[in-house]
Design a protein around this motif. Structure first.
Motif, PDB file in Angstrom:
ATOM      1  N   GLY A  54       0.979  -1.173   0.159  1.00 13.30           N
ATOM      2  CA  GLY A  54      -0.022   0.007  -0.035  1.00 13.30           C
ATOM      3  C   GLY A  54       0.769   1.358   0.022  1.00 13.30           C
ATOM      4  O   GLY A  54       2.046   1.195  -0.249  1.00 13.30           O
ATOM      5  N   GLN A  55       0.406   2.388   0.297  1.00 17.01           N
ATOM      6  CA  GLN A  55       0.958   3.673   0.320  1.00 17.01           C
ATOM      7  C   GLN A  55       0.890   4.395   1.770  1.00 17.01           C
ATOM      8  O   GLN A  55      -0.104   4.315   2.399  1.00 17.01           O
ATOM      9  N   ASN A  56       1.805   4.842   2.092  1.00 20.85           N
ATOM     10  CA  ASN A  56       2.114   5.563   3.345  1.00 20.85           C
ATOM     11  C   ASN A  56       2.705   6.722   3.123  1.00 20.85           C
ATOM     12  O   ASN A  56       4.025   7.024   2.589  1.00 20.85           O
ATOM     13  N   THR A  57       2.052   8.018   3.372  1.00 18.31           N
ATOM     14  CA  THR A  57       2.356   9.386   3.242  1.00 18.31           C
ATOM     15  C   THR A  57       3.357   9.831   4.350  1.00 18.31           C
ATOM     16  O   THR A  57       4.221  10.882   3.951  1.00 18.31           O
ATOM     17  N   VAL A  58       3.196   8.931   5.352  1.00 17.94           N
ATOM     18  CA  VAL A  58       3.985   9.746   6.557  1.00 17.94           C
ATOM     19  C   VAL A  58       5.162   9.313   6.553  1.00 17.94           C
ATOM     20  O   VAL A  58       6.463   9.918   7.129  1.00 17.94           O
ATOM     21  N   GLU A  59       5.571   7.811   6.252  1.00 21.07           N
ATOM     22  CA  GLU A  59       6.830   7.370   6.323  1.00 21.07           C
ATOM     23  C   GLU A  59       6.982   6.433   4.994  1.00 21.07           C
ATOM     24  O   GLU A  59       6.380   5.422   4.787  1.00 21.07           O
ATOM     25  N   ASN A  60       7.946   6.569   4.522  1.00 18.05           N
ATOM     26  CA  ASN A  60       8.167   6.021   3.164  1.00 18.05           C
ATOM     27  C   ASN A  60       9.255   4.681   3.417  1.00 18.05           C
ATOM     28  O   ASN A  60      10.419   5.069   3.667  1.00 18.05           O
ATOM     29  N   LEU A  61       8.555   3.603   3.432  1.00 19.59           N
ATOM     30  CA  LEU A  61       9.595   2.239   3.433  1.00 19.59           C
ATOM     31  C   LEU A  61       9.705   1.592   2.368  1.00 19.59           C
ATOM     32  O   LEU A  61       8.750   1.636   1.471  1.00 19.59           O
ATOM     33  N   PRO A  62      10.756   0.877   2.181  1.00 17.96           N
ATOM     34  CA  PRO A  62      10.688  -0.076   1.019  1.00 17.96           C
ATOM     35  C   PRO A  62       9.759  -1.115   1.086  1.00 17.96           C
ATOM     36  O   PRO A  62       9.283  -1.490   2.072  1.00 17.96           O
ATOM     37  N   SER A  63       9.368  -1.616  -0.179  1.00 19.20           N
ATOM     38  CA  SER A  63       8.314  -2.622  -0.075  1.00 19.20           C
ATOM     39  C   SER A  63       8.867  -3.999   0.379  1.00 19.20           C
ATOM     40  O   SER A  63       7.767  -4.831   0.965  1.00 19.20           O
ATOM     41  N   ALA A  64      10.086  -4.228   0.522  1.00 16.28           N
ATOM     42  CA  ALA A  64      10.527  -5.572   1.184  1.00 16.28           C
ATOM     43  C   ALA A  64      11.981  -5.421   1.586  1.00 16.28           C
ATOM     44  O   ALA A  64      12.880  -4.568   0.932  1.00 16.28           O
ATOM     45  N   SER A  65      12.172  -5.334   2.865  1.00 26.49           N
ATOM     46  CA  SER A  65      13.582  -5.453   3.397  1.00 26.49           C
ATOM     47  C   SER A  65      14.177  -6.329   4.352  1.00 26.49           C
ATOM     48  O   SER A  65      13.173  -6.875   5.026  1.00 26.49           O
ATOM     49  N   LEU A  66      15.337  -6.962   4.468  1.00 26.75           N
ATOM     50  CA  LEU A  66      15.880  -7.875   5.448  1.00 26.75           C
ATOM     51  C   LEU A  66      16.497  -7.009   6.447  1.00 26.75           C
ATOM     52  O   LEU A  66      17.579  -6.493   6.127  1.00 26.75           O
ATOM     53  N   ARG A  67      15.922  -6.894   7.763  1.00 26.33           N
ATOM     54  CA  ARG A  67      16.571  -5.853   8.605  1.00 26.33           C
ATOM     55  C   ARG A  67      17.660  -6.233   9.327  1.00 26.33           C
ATOM     56  O   ARG A  67      18.400  -5.647   9.524  1.00 26.33           O
ATOM     57  N   GLU A  68      17.608  -7.713   9.776  1.00 20.62           N
ATOM     58  CA  GLU A  68      18.404  -8.269  10.310  1.00 20.62           C
ATOM     59  C   GLU A  68      18.415  -9.844  10.199  1.00 20.62           C
ATOM     60  O   GLU A  68      17.395 -10.302   9.924  1.00 20.62           O
ATOM     61  N   SER A  69      19.609 -10.481  10.206  1.00 19.09           N
ATOM     62  CA  SER A  69      19.553 -11.904  10.131  1.00 19.09           C
ATOM     63  C   SER A  69      20.783 -12.425  11.282  1.00 19.09           C
ATOM     64  O   SER A  69      21.476 -11.757  11.504  1.00 19.09           O
ATOM     65  N   GLU A  70      20.518 -13.524  11.794  1.00 19.39           N
ATOM     66  CA  GLU A  70      21.478 -14.050  12.635  1.00 19.39           C
ATOM     67  C   GLU A  70      21.623 -15.403  12.479  1.00 19.39           C
ATOM     68  O   GLU A  70      20.986 -16.369  12.194  1.00 19.39           O
ATOM     69  N   LEU A  71      23.042 -15.776  12.654  1.00 23.19           N
ATOM     70  CA  LEU A  71      23.249 -17.024  12.496  1.00 23.19           C
ATOM     71  C   LEU A  71      24.012 -17.484  13.821  1.00 23.19           C
ATOM     72  O   LEU A  71      24.799 -16.860  14.587  1.00 23.19           O
TER      73      LEU A  71
END
Length: 141
Positions: A54-71
């Motif tokens: 969808g659309q957000n006029t307040v905060e522009n976020l990417p449509s998909a992101s990997l914020r953190e991964s843990e091994l």
């Protein structure tokens, strides 16, 4: 001619019951044995993935992101110690969240952990940042 006496048929003698089989070792029945994991570490990967629609006029976020991964890598080093390491791959950095060696066989039934680990104090400190309640992540350490 003398009459023969009929002999009764022989009665079967009771047979001895066989002795029960000895129990199989735990490794042979499919159960995991701790010695089978020597030089075979347990490896896990966990990711914090965020998808936005969808659309957000307040905060522009990417449509998909990997914020953190843990091994996570955990292994029995020898019969007296085990090693546990958890490495975090963030958006901008790589860090060791926890890394410690546990000595399990010491005199007087002592257990020693050496390295960097989360302190078991309070409720939130032992939780992973993605498990904390609230929309924002807490600062690390």
């Amino acid at each position: 001619m003398p009459r023969r006496r009929k002999t009764p048929p022989p009665t079967p003698s009771p047979t001895a019951t066989p002795a029960p089989a000895p129990p199989a070792p735990s490794g042979a029945t499919g159960g995991a044995s701790q010695t089978s994991n020597y030089f075979n570490p347990s490896v896990s990967v966990i990711g914090n993935f965020l998808a936005v629609g969808g659309q957000n006029t307040v905060e522009n976020l990417p449509s998909a992101s990997l914020r953190e991964s843990e091994l996570g890598v955990q292994a029995v080093v020898d019969p007296y110690a085990r090693a546990d390491f958890f490495i975090s791959f963030g958006e901008h950095d790589v860090s060791v969240e926890e890394g410690y060696l546990t000595l399990t066989v010491l005199p007087a039934d002592l257990l020693v952990k050496l390295g960097r680990m989360r302190v078991s104090f309070g409720k939130v400190n032992t939780m992973h940042s993605t498990s904390c309640p609230g929309p924002t992540s807490r600062s690390r350490w």
